[in-house]
Design a protein around this motif. Sequence first.
Motif, PDB file in Angstrom:
ATOM      1  N   ASN A  25       0.825  -1.213   0.000  1.00 57.12           N
ATOM      2  CA  ASN A  25       0.000   0.000   0.000  1.00 57.12           C
ATOM      3  C   ASN A  25       0.859   1.263   0.000  1.00 57.12           C
ATOM      4  N   ARG A  67       2.117   1.616  -3.467  1.00 61.33           N
ATOM      5  CA  ARG A  67       1.036   2.063  -4.342  1.00 61.33           C
ATOM      6  C   ARG A  67       0.798   3.564  -4.169  1.00 61.33           C
ATOM      7  N   GLY A  68       0.887   4.048  -2.928  1.00 59.45           N
ATOM      8  CA  GLY A  68       0.727   5.480  -2.675  1.00 59.45           C
ATOM      9  C   GLY A  68       1.845   6.296  -3.290  1.00 59.45           C
ATOM     10  N   GLY A  79       3.620   5.287  -5.736  1.00 61.78           N
ATOM     11  CA  GLY A  79       3.551   5.061  -7.178  1.00 61.78           C
ATOM     12  C   GLY A  79       2.758   6.106  -7.926  1.00 61.78           C
ATOM     13  N   THR A  80       1.818   6.743  -7.248  1.00 60.90           N
ATOM     14  CA  THR A  80       1.063   7.808  -7.921  1.00 60.90           C
ATOM     15  C   THR A  80       1.960   8.997  -8.237  1.00 60.90           C
ATOM     16  N   LEU A  81       3.077   9.108  -7.516  1.00 62.80           N
ATOM     17  CA  LEU A  81       4.024  10.197  -7.763  1.00 62.80           C
ATOM     18  C   LEU A  81       5.165   9.784  -8.682  1.00 62.80           C
ATOM     19  N   GLY A 125       6.211   7.158 -11.651  1.00 64.94           N
ATOM     20  CA  GLY A 125       5.725   6.216 -12.656  1.00 64.94           C
ATOM     21  C   GLY A 125       6.296   4.815 -12.578  1.00 64.94           C
ATOM     22  N   GLU A 142       4.826   2.887  -9.770  1.00 61.57           N
ATOM     23  CA  GLU A 142       3.432   2.530 -10.043  1.00 61.57           C
ATOM     24  C   GLU A 142       3.363   1.288 -10.924  1.00 61.57           C
ATOM     25  N   THR A 173       4.129  -1.784  -8.780  1.00 63.41           N
ATOM     26  CA  THR A 173       3.074  -2.210  -7.858  1.00 63.41           C
ATOM     27  C   THR A 173       2.003  -3.041  -8.553  1.00 63.41           C
ATOM     28  N   GLU A 174       1.826  -2.856  -9.849  1.00 63.98           N
ATOM     29  CA  GLU A 174       0.822  -3.624 -10.585  1.00 63.98           C
ATOM     30  C   GLU A 174       1.172  -5.101 -10.649  1.00 63.98           C
ATOM     31  N   ASP A 205      -5.635  -2.720 -13.841  1.00 64.18           N
ATOM     32  CA  ASP A 205      -4.501  -2.222 -14.613  1.00 64.18           C
ATOM     33  C   ASP A 205      -3.934  -3.270 -15.572  1.00 64.18           C
TER      34      ASP A 205
END
Length: 175
Positions: free
Chosen positions: A102, A105-106, A108-110, A112, A115, A118-119, A144
């Motif tokens: 988690n 993932r958080g 990862g929004t910042l 690339g 992110e 995490t997939e 995703d």
Amino acid sequence: MSHDLPLAFGQLAMAGTLGALGIVVVLLVALTFVVNLGAAVTVASLEGWDWSLPGLGVFKALGASLLIAAMWTGFGVFLGVATKGPALAVGLGLMWAIVTENLLRGVGTLLGPVESLTEVLPGGSAGNLAGAVGGSGAPGVLTDLSGTTAALFLVGYVVFFVGAATLLKVRRDLV
């Protein structure tokens, strides 16, 4: 020849452990399905709603559930063998599944590349497979990756975790 005997017993013991866990996973997934179906039918009947049994697509969801459960079981076996005990393995497993993925993932929004990573991590792959078979609305359910890609990652994780646990157990503890 006598040197190979502990190795063979170790492999047999690990196969028995994995076989027993496989049976437990299948039974738990099947029991969960039956209980949930029974609860849904009961509620629908008591409320006077129309209902019907699920179609053949339910087997795709059951297969996905089995694969996800097998991956987390393999992860648990690996952690149990690596830590030589259940308490630390459970703690590390929960920390990985709830905290680490988690947080990544958080972040990862910042970032690339994070992110994208995490997939395909165990939880991300499981969430993507759940999303591919129609899961929605629950935390961790993702869309995703395609179902096939997520399933292939999960199969890879099962093979890796079970193989690494077996190799570690047999080589470290029995030779």
